[in-house]
Motif scaffolding. Structure first.
Motif, PDB file in Angstrom:
ATOM      1  N   LEU A   1      32.351  35.915  34.250  1.00 10.63           N
ATOM      2  CA  LEU A   1      32.342  35.966  32.787  1.00 10.63           C
ATOM      3  C   LEU A   1      31.017  35.458  32.225  1.00 10.63           C
ATOM      4  O   LEU A   1      30.449  36.051  31.302  1.00 10.63           O
ATOM      5  CB  LEU A   1      33.475  35.097  32.220  1.00 10.63           C
TER       6      LEU A   1
ATOM      7  N   GLU B   1      28.325  37.858  32.644  1.00  5.36           N
ATOM      8  CA  GLU B   1      28.642  39.072  31.883  1.00  5.36           C
ATOM      9  C   GLU B   1      28.389  40.355  32.684  1.00  5.36           C
ATOM     10  O   GLU B   1      27.669  41.243  32.248  1.00  5.36           O
ATOM     11  CB  GLU B   1      27.877  39.086  30.565  1.00  5.36           C
TER      12      GLU B   1
ATOM     13  N   PRO C   1      39.344  37.312  30.307  1.00  9.20           N
ATOM     14  CA  PRO C   1      39.643  36.604  29.057  1.00  9.20           C
ATOM     15  C   PRO C   1      38.386  36.368  28.217  1.00  9.20           C
ATOM     16  O   PRO C   1      37.254  36.631  28.644  1.00  9.20           O
ATOM     17  CB  PRO C   1      40.228  35.264  29.532  1.00  9.20           C
ATOM     18  N   ASP C   2      38.589  35.833  27.044  1.00 10.88           N
ATOM     19  CA  ASP C   2      37.505  35.482  26.126  1.00 10.88           C
ATOM     20  C   ASP C   2      36.646  34.375  26.735  1.00 10.88           C
ATOM     21  O   ASP C   2      37.167  33.334  27.162  1.00 10.88           O
ATOM     22  CB  ASP C   2      38.127  35.018  24.802  1.00 10.88           C
ATOM     23  N   ARG C   3      35.341  34.558  26.751  1.00 14.23           N
ATOM     24  CA  ARG C   3      34.420  33.569  27.315  1.00 14.23           C
ATOM     25  C   ARG C   3      34.554  32.205  26.641  1.00 14.23           C
ATOM     26  O   ARG C   3      34.349  31.161  27.260  1.00 14.23           O
ATOM     27  CB  ARG C   3      32.964  34.039  27.168  1.00 14.23           C
ATOM     28  N   GLU C   4      34.856  32.198  25.346  1.00 14.06           N
ATOM     29  CA  GLU C   4      34.880  30.949  24.582  1.00 14.06           C
ATOM     30  C   GLU C   4      35.912  29.960  25.116  1.00 14.06           C
ATOM     31  O   GLU C   4      35.777  28.752  24.927  1.00 14.06           O
ATOM     32  CB  GLU C   4      35.143  31.233  23.091  1.00 14.06           C
ATOM     33  N   LEU C   5      36.940  30.476  25.781  1.00 11.21           N
ATOM     34  CA  LEU C   5      37.959  29.596  26.364  1.00 11.21           C
ATOM     35  C   LEU C   5      37.364  28.654  27.394  1.00 11.21           C
ATOM     36  O   LEU C   5      37.902  27.573  27.648  1.00 11.21           O
ATOM     37  CB  LEU C   5      39.066  30.425  27.019  1.00 11.21           C
ATOM     38  N   TYR C   6      36.251  29.052  27.982  1.00 13.20           N
ATOM     39  CA  TYR C   6      35.675  28.312  29.105  1.00 13.20           C
ATOM     40  C   TYR C   6      34.455  27.481  28.712  1.00 13.20           C
ATOM     41  O   TYR C   6      33.800  26.908  29.586  1.00 13.20           O
ATOM     42  CB  TYR C   6      35.330  29.293  30.234  1.00 13.20           C
ATOM     43  N   ARG C   7      34.163  27.423  27.440  1.00 16.32           N
ATOM     44  CA  ARG C   7      33.094  26.533  26.994  1.00 16.32           C
ATOM     45  C   ARG C   7      33.537  25.092  27.212  1.00 16.32           C
ATOM     46  O   ARG C   7      34.624  24.692  26.787  1.00 16.32           O
ATOM     47  CB  ARG C   7      32.760  26.764  25.529  1.00 16.32           C
TER      48      ARG C   7
END
Length: 366
Positions: free
Chosen positions: A313, A316, A347-353
């Protein structure tokens, strides 16, 4: 408001493993968010300097000293040692069971924290906390879990049945159990589901350096980074196919793995399958970012999610997902023609920030 947090982990910087990344990134971000963080882990080379640089207080967990049985010899002798190694793990969790005693000893004088976060695997980290746990140590105990223990689906054998009571024992004592995905919840006993919170793996995206140069378009390069498990996360069917498949362009499959024995039989003179040396995670992501696409070998069941998907992710890249025993040859052909319509949905990348991940942990602290 600043929290005083004690983090206990077997894996930490500079170890190159998913659970080490979990503990290291979390500790760094908790400090960045203004918390006082003490990390109890093994005294590896460079760890004290690293902690000083990042405002983390380091305390030694001590070293694992119990001898680890190794596979040696050949023929019947080798088979004997394979059985010994496997049975030591399955029947006694040996030699990692020593962590129970190391953790108990390391925590015996610790008091006054707002939270204790213990990070598994290995699970004896949690068991060691359970041996000594009281609210004098911290207001809340968060047991962070990677893959399930008794509920795991991707090892050839499961732990001995009596570890069921060990797992239930520590789960009763912990205030929260944190798991990386919603699907992971099913790997734990139903009576503890109310304690489970989903907190994904986290990374600071800004720290990742990606390749920005001009790509060589004369060939297709794709990659995989992770371990293999025969009959489960098994590459044999895919490797056999790509060694014989026709392609308009030459291609190379670069593999970074701790289990090269499952790849070596498929390395041919055609240069399509290439085993690479293991490298630190930052360098690995840079190398993967040069490639056209990534490959994922699916787990059995859905309680375990490969952590490498988060790396995919971050860089990208489209992901070709391979299911052992049900190879989608059409999708392979399409990927080799740069047609990614059958790419894996991520999933959405933002979840893993890491900023969001650390905030989810602190939200559990009273």
């Amino acid at each position: 408001m600043s929290k005083k947090i004690l983090l206990v982990s077997n894996g930490f910087y500079p170890e190159n493993s998913p659970r080490s990344f979990r503990a290291t990134e979390l500790a760094k971000e908790l400090v960045r968010q203004g918390n006082q963080v003490t990390v109890v882990t093994h005294p590896r080379q460079g760890v004290e300097t690293f902690c000083q640089q990042h405002g983390i207080k380091f305390k030694s967990l001590g070293n694992l000293t119990w001898a680890e049985p190794t596979i040696k010899g050949s023929g019947v002798v080798r088979l004997f040692w394979r059985i010994i190694v496997r049975m030591s793990l399955l029947l006694f969790e040996y030699p990692k069971i020593q962590l129970v005693f190391l953790v108990k000893k390391a925590l015996k004088n610790e008091t006054g924290y707002d939270a204790l976060i213990s990070i598994a695997v290995p699970y004896p980290i949690h068991w060691g906390v359970a041996r000594i746990w009281s609210k004098k140590i911290a207001k809340v105990w968060i047991a962070d879990c990677g893959d399930p223990y008794m509920g795991q689906e991707n090892d050839t054998f499961k732990p001995a049945f009596y570890f069921k009571w060990v797992e239930k024992w520590f789960c009763k004592k912990a205030d929260y159990l944190t798991v990386p995905t919603e699907k992971s919840i099913n790997g734990y006993y139903p009576e503890f589901h109310s304690k489970i919170k989903v907190i994904p793996q986290g990374f600071r995206f800004e720290d990742v350096q990606l390749f920005t140069g001009e790509k060589d378009n004369s060939k297709i390069v794709f990659g995989y980074a992770g371990m293999f498990i025969p009959g489960r996360r098994d590459p044999s069917e895919f490797l056999e196919f790509i060694n014989t498949v026709e392609s308009d362009k030459p291609f190379e499959f670069h593999i970074y793995t701790t289990t090269p024995q499952f790849v070596q039989p498929y390395i041919k003179n055609n240069g399509r399958v290439i085993l690479k040396e293991l490298v630190p995670r930052d360098k690995l992501l840079f190398e993967l970012s040069k490639m056209d696409f990534m490959v994922n070998f699916e787990n059995v069941g859905n309680t375990q999610t490969p952590s490498k998907l988060i790396d995919y992710l971050i860089i990208e890249k489209p992901v070709l997902s391979i299911k052992y025993g049900d190879l989608n040859k059409q999708a392979v052909h399409q990927f080799l023609k740069a047609d990614y319509t059958q790419k894996m949905l991520l999933p959405d990348r933002e979840l893993y920030r890491i900023e969001n991940v650390a905030s989810k942990f602190t939200a559990l602290i009273p």
